[in-house]
Design a protein around this motif. Structure first.
Motif, short mmCIF file in Angstrom:
data_model
loop_
_atom_site.label_atom_id
_atom_site.label_comp_id
_atom_site.label_asym_id
_atom_site.label_seq_id
_atom_site.Cartn_x
_atom_site.Cartn_y
_atom_site.Cartn_z
N ALA A 166 0.84 -1.20 0.00
CA ALA A 166 0.00 0.00 0.00
C ALA A 166 0.87 1.25 0.00
O ALA A 166 0.59 2.22 -0.72
CB ALA A 166 -0.92 -0.02 1.21
N ARG A 167 1.95 1.21 0.78
CA ARG A 167 2.83 2.40 0.85
C ARG A 167 3.54 2.62 -0.47
O ARG A 167 3.75 3.76 -0.89
CB ARG A 167 3.84 2.22 1.99
CG ARG A 167 3.19 2.44 3.34
CD ARG A 167 4.13 2.16 4.50
NE ARG A 167 3.40 2.28 5.76
CZ ARG A 167 3.66 1.57 6.85
NH1 ARG A 167 4.64 0.67 6.84
NH2 ARG A 167 2.96 1.73 7.93
N LEU A 168 3.96 1.53 -1.11
CA LEU A 168 4.63 1.68 -2.41
C LEU A 168 3.66 2.26 -3.43
O LEU A 168 4.01 3.16 -4.20
CB LEU A 168 5.18 0.33 -2.91
CG LEU A 168 5.85 0.38 -4.29
CD1 LEU A 168 7.10 1.26 -4.27
CD2 LEU A 168 6.22 -1.01 -4.78
N LYS A 169 2.43 1.73 -3.45
CA LYS A 169 1.42 2.25 -4.39
C LYS A 169 1.22 3.74 -4.16
O LYS A 169 1.16 4.52 -5.12
CB LYS A 169 0.10 1.51 -4.21
CG LYS A 169 0.07 0.15 -4.89
CD LYS A 169 -1.27 -0.52 -4.67
CE LYS A 169 -1.16 -2.02 -4.88
NZ LYS A 169 -2.28 -2.74 -4.29
N ALA A 170 1.14 4.13 -2.89
CA ALA A 170 0.95 5.55 -2.58
C ALA A 170 2.12 6.38 -3.09
O ALA A 170 1.93 7.45 -3.66
CB ALA A 170 0.77 5.72 -1.07
N GLU A 171 3.33 5.87 -2.89
CA GLU A 171 4.53 6.59 -3.36
C GLU A 171 4.51 6.71 -4.89
O GLU A 171 4.86 7.76 -5.43
CB GLU A 171 5.81 5.86 -2.94
CG GLU A 171 6.25 6.12 -1.51
CD GLU A 171 6.60 7.59 -1.25
OE1 GLU A 171 6.92 8.32 -2.20
OE2 GLU A 171 6.51 8.01 -0.08
N LEU A 172 4.12 5.62 -5.56
CA LEU A 172 4.11 5.64 -7.02
C LEU A 172 3.06 6.61 -7.54
O LEU A 172 3.28 7.29 -8.54
CB LEU A 172 3.85 4.23 -7.57
CG LEU A 172 5.02 3.24 -7.39
CD1 LEU A 172 4.58 1.83 -7.77
CD2 LEU A 172 6.22 3.65 -8.24
N GLU A 173 1.92 6.66 -6.83
CA GLU A 173 0.87 7.59 -7.25
C GLU A 173 1.34 9.03 -7.07
O GLU A 173 1.05 9.89 -7.91
CB GLU A 173 -0.41 7.35 -6.45
CG GLU A 173 -1.24 6.25 -7.07
CD GLU A 173 -2.29 5.71 -6.12
OE1 GLU A 173 -2.67 6.44 -5.19
OE2 GLU A 173 -2.70 4.54 -6.30
N LYS A 174 2.08 9.25 -5.99
CA LYS A 174 2.61 10.60 -5.74
C LYS A 174 3.49 11.05 -6.89
O LYS A 174 3.47 12.20 -7.30
CB LYS A 174 3.44 10.58 -4.45
CG LYS A 174 2.77 11.27 -3.27
CD LYS A 174 3.77 11.50 -2.16
CE LYS A 174 3.59 10.50 -1.03
NZ LYS A 174 4.64 10.62 -0.02
N SER A 175 4.35 10.11 -7.37
CA SER A 175 5.32 10.49 -8.39
C SER A 175 4.73 10.45 -9.80
O SER A 175 5.32 10.99 -10.72
CB SER A 175 6.55 9.58 -8.32
OG SER A 175 6.15 8.24 -8.56
N ALA A 176 3.56 9.80 -9.95
CA ALA A 176 2.95 9.71 -11.28
C ALA A 176 2.43 11.08 -11.69
O ALA A 176 2.00 11.86 -10.84
CB ALA A 176 1.81 8.71 -11.26
N PRO A 177 2.47 11.37 -12.99
CA PRO A 177 1.96 12.68 -13.42
C PRO A 177 0.46 12.78 -13.17
O PRO A 177 -0.25 11.79 -13.33
CB PRO A 177 2.24 12.70 -14.93
CG PRO A 177 2.63 11.33 -15.31
CD PRO A 177 2.97 10.57 -14.09
N PRO A 178 -0.04 13.93 -12.75
CA PRO A 178 -1.47 14.07 -12.47
C PRO A 178 -2.27 13.94 -13.75
O PRO A 178 -1.75 14.17 -14.84
CB PRO A 178 -1.59 15.49 -11.90
CG PRO A 178 -0.36 16.19 -12.35
CD PRO A 178 0.70 15.17 -12.52
N PRO A 179 -3.56 13.57 -13.65
CA PRO A 179 -4.36 13.29 -14.84
C PRO A 179 -4.46 14.45 -15.82
O PRO A 179 -4.49 14.24 -17.01
CB PRO A 179 -5.75 12.97 -14.27
CG PRO A 179 -5.60 12.85 -12.80
CD PRO A 179 -4.28 13.39 -12.41
N GLY A 180 -4.47 15.67 -15.32
CA GLY A 180 -4.65 16.80 -16.23
C GLY A 180 -3.34 17.46 -16.66
O GLY A 180 -3.32 18.64 -16.93
N HIS A 181 -2.26 16.64 -16.70
CA HIS A 181 -0.95 17.23 -16.93
C HIS A 181 -0.77 17.64 -18.39
O HIS A 181 -1.49 17.20 -19.28
CB HIS A 181 0.15 16.26 -16.51
CG HIS A 181 0.33 15.15 -17.49
ND1 HIS A 181 -0.64 14.22 -17.72
CD2 HIS A 181 1.37 14.83 -18.28
CE1 HIS A 181 -0.21 13.37 -18.62
NE2 HIS A 181 1.01 13.72 -18.98
N VAL A 182 0.24 18.43 -18.61
CA VAL A 182 0.55 18.88 -19.97
C VAL A 182 1.45 17.86 -20.62
O VAL A 182 2.46 17.46 -20.05
CB VAL A 182 1.27 20.26 -19.91
CG1 VAL A 182 1.64 20.71 -21.31
CG2 VAL A 182 0.37 21.26 -19.21
#
Lengths: 192, 203
Positions: A166-182
């Protein structure tokens, strides 16, 4: 040395090496540089030979047992290395050596960005969590075997693994580009 | 395993530093085995003493030299990369003396030592007041920091099963639940105690 003859013992050792040799070698290469890994691998085999009578009979238990031996041998090697480091550390300013070869996979030119994101996320986790995940994904152990390697109860290992995922998933989500990114595509900039 | 888990595992595997490490294969493993056997010929395991072969230099000696040189090189580079190598330190509580209440210490056996969660060899590098600092030289069981601090054994109030720590001397230390074990488990690194630890951990 009791009832087992040298030949029978050697035969058992060959079977053990065939079973745990490659996994242990990989375990070490994942946790230290190649030279230390190869060096410590010899130490691990020697300990396995001496403690052959303690090796669990079931193959699924022998591998985690060998990882425990590998971890301790690696700890001792690293401890000795740190000791030398403290001793030698004072002269580095006088004569800095050329950089040593990077550990295997440390800087791989064709690393995919996904791997880089995972590597970064792992470094952000607590050491305990990261190690549980490595044992799970790289050493391909399930929680009862992880429990043997970490010397904790199977229940504790299952909980720790669950939390670490769960913590790794949270970390990966943090570093993933947000949905509305350029996004940049073929020189054009589009908003999605 | 859920699909979510499979995806996470696959993602982690993409970052596996050993994914491109070529396998040794049966031949490579066989070579390792031959080397091991050549190093251990006539050396019986765990305490037996049947080594009557003449002394010889193991084949791996030159390799060990190279490995040591590499390790030293790595040790020089590591402080630069890591910005210092401060030793890790942990504290162990004094022996609980539980055995005294039940009538004193039992005879020391390898099984008692094998039951220790932490076991290590260490040298006393400082005794300041009641605090003893041990520099760990070898981990025999469990996770042990580079340095361990313990309270000096108080001869007047202790169960007499402990030993006072003397600066510069080497000790074998066992611990359970973060407390140093008395009753002879922790003591000076004598050949007798070392033999018991070797029998217990055979490493």
């Amino acid at each position: 040395m009791g009832t087992v003859t040298d030949t029978a013992r050697e035969h058992r050792m060959r079977e053990l090496v065939a079973l745990v040799g490659e996994p242990v070698r990989r375990y070490l290469h994942r946790r230290t540089d190649a030279a230390t890994a190869d060096d410590v691998f010899g130490d691990v085999l020697l300990v396995c030979w001496r403690r052959l009578d303690d090796v669990p009979a079931e193959p699924e238990n022998a591998v985690p047992w060998a990882f425990v031996v590998a971890r301790q041998c690696l700890q001792n090697a690293q401890r000795a290395e740190r000791r030398r480091g403290r001793l030698v550390g004072r002269i580095i300013a006088i004569d800095p050596p050329p950089a040593a070869a990077a550990p295997l996979g440390a800087e791989d030119p064709d690393d995919d960005p996904r791997a880089a994101a995972v590597t970064t996320a792992l470094t952000r986790l607590r050491a305990d969590d990261a190690e549980v995940l490595r044992l799970w994904a790289w050493e391909e152990l399930e929680s009862p075997q992880i429990a043997v390697v970490l010397d904790i109860s199977a229940n504790a290992a299952a909980i720790r693994l669950h939390r670490a995922k769960a913590r790794l998933k949270a970390e990966l989500e943090k570093s993933a580009p947000p949905p509305g990114h350029v996004r940049h595509e073929e020189g054009r900039t589009t908003n999605d | 395993m859920t699909d979510d888990d499979s995806e996470l595992r696959a993602q982690l595997r993409s970052a596996d530093p050993a994914r491109r490490l070529p396998a040794l294969g049966p031949e490579g493993l066989n070579r390792e085995m031959e080397q091991l056997m050549s190093n251990t010929t006539h050396t019986a395991p765990a305490g037996a003493d049947t080594d009557n072969a003449r002394p010889r230099i193991p084949r791996w000696m030159p390799l060990a030299g190279v490995a040591a040189a590499l390790a030293i090189a790595a040790a020089i580079v590591a402080p630069l990369a890591l910005g210092g190598t401060e030793p890790s330190v942990e504290a162990l509580a004094p022996p609980t003396g539980g055995d005294v209440a039940s009538g004193g210490c039992l005879a020391l056996e390898p099984a008692t030592i094998a039951a220790q969660e932490q076991a290590f060899a260490a040298t006393v590098i400082a005794v300041e007041g009641d605090t003893v600092t041990l520099d760990v030289t070898e981990t025999l069981a469990g996770e042990v920091a580079d340095r361990v601090t313990v309270t000096q054994v108080d001869a007047t109030s202790s169960d007499f099963s402990g030993v006072p720590f003397v600066e510069g001397n080497d000790y074998l230390v066992g611990a359970l639940n973060g407390a140093m074990t008395g009753c002879g488990v922790t003591g000076e690194d004598t050949p007798e105690l070392r033999a018991l630890y070797d029998a217990a951990f055979a490493g």
